[in-house]
Design a protein around this motif. Sequence first.
Motif, PDB file in Angstrom:
ATOM      1  N   ALA A  50      90.213  61.260  -0.258  1.00  0.00           N
ATOM      2  CA  ALA A  50      89.009  60.511  -0.626  1.00  0.00           C
ATOM      3  C   ALA A  50      87.826  60.926   0.239  1.00  0.00           C
ATOM      4  O   ALA A  50      86.693  61.050  -0.263  1.00  0.00           O
ATOM      5  CB  ALA A  50      89.265  59.013  -0.486  1.00  0.00           C
ATOM      6  N   ASN A  51      88.062  61.136   1.538  1.00  0.00           N
ATOM      7  CA  ASN A  51      86.982  61.569   2.427  1.00  0.00           C
ATOM      8  C   ASN A  51      86.424  62.914   1.985  1.00  0.00           C
ATOM      9  O   ASN A  51      85.202  63.115   1.949  1.00  0.00           O
ATOM     10  CB  ASN A  51      87.492  61.664   3.869  1.00  0.00           C
ATOM     11  N   LYS A  52      87.306  63.843   1.672  1.00  0.00           N
ATOM     12  CA  LYS A  52      86.860  65.168   1.250  1.00  0.00           C
ATOM     13  C   LYS A  52      86.079  65.090  -0.061  1.00  0.00           C
ATOM     14  O   LYS A  52      85.084  65.794  -0.244  1.00  0.00           O
ATOM     15  CB  LYS A  52      88.052  66.109   1.108  1.00  0.00           C
ATOM     16  N   GLN A  53      86.520  64.224  -0.967  1.00  0.00           N
ATOM     17  CA  GLN A  53      85.818  64.095  -2.247  1.00  0.00           C
ATOM     18  C   GLN A  53      84.433  63.501  -2.039  1.00  0.00           C
ATOM     19  O   GLN A  53      83.457  63.939  -2.662  1.00  0.00           O
ATOM     20  CB  GLN A  53      86.622  63.220  -3.207  1.00  0.00           C
ATOM     21  N   GLU A  54      84.324  62.517  -1.147  1.00  0.00           N
ATOM     22  CA  GLU A  54      83.017  61.909  -0.873  1.00  0.00           C
ATOM     23  C   GLU A  54      82.067  62.928  -0.252  1.00  0.00           C
ATOM     24  O   GLU A  54      80.868  62.950  -0.576  1.00  0.00           O
ATOM     25  CB  GLU A  54      83.189  60.704   0.045  1.00  0.00           C
ATOM     26  N   ILE A  55      82.573  63.761   0.642  1.00  0.00           N
ATOM     27  CA  ILE A  55      81.731  64.810   1.228  1.00  0.00           C
ATOM     28  C   ILE A  55      81.273  65.773   0.139  1.00  0.00           C
ATOM     29  O   ILE A  55      80.099  66.158   0.068  1.00  0.00           O
ATOM     30  CB  ILE A  55      82.494  65.566   2.333  1.00  0.00           C
TER      31      ILE A  55
END
Length: 202
Positions: free
Chosen positions: A189-194
């Motif tokens: 999820a963090n990578k997708q938000e970035i």
Amino acid sequence: MHKFVAIVGTNSDNSTNRKLLQFMQKHFADQATIELVEIKGLPMFNKPEDKQIPAQAQAMAKQIDQADGVIISTPEYDHSAPAALMNALEWLSYYVNPFADKPVMITGASYGSLGTSRAQEHLRQILDSPELRARIMPSSEFFLGHSLQAFDDDGNLVDQTKLAKLEGLFADFQTFVDITKQLNHANAANKQEIHDIDWANR
């Protein structure tokens, strides 16, 4: 054995920060593989509309992504991290996400007595930004002041008290890396938000 990327946080040809990382690479060779990465040669970040980042930055992102952790050694200019280092981090946050949840250890060497304390604090803020989201080892700064006198002719640290501190922090970092591997439930999820950050309208 852990594999670490060590970023030389300056574009200077002669830097005691590079010397510090070279010492760590040699001194801890039986504990971890440390690969030095240079930021020299990167163009100024210009938010290209085609979302393409330079080949050098792409290679750096791949190295970081494949590493267990990152060590950054920063000089201090005007109470902050150098522009060249911030420029590299800007490229490494532009539609790529190698630092997301990546363990980071910060070190710094300076000619003065404070050993890049303000630059390290500044760098922590940058690495904690929504675009990078690194996991910085807490309460772990290694400050090397009077760095021109800190190494002998063979590139070894002279001050045994400083060496003991560095050895302790490096051991702590390896433990921190192992713990961080378990804190991965929000990584996707963090990578997708970035990746979804709207750079075009910033």
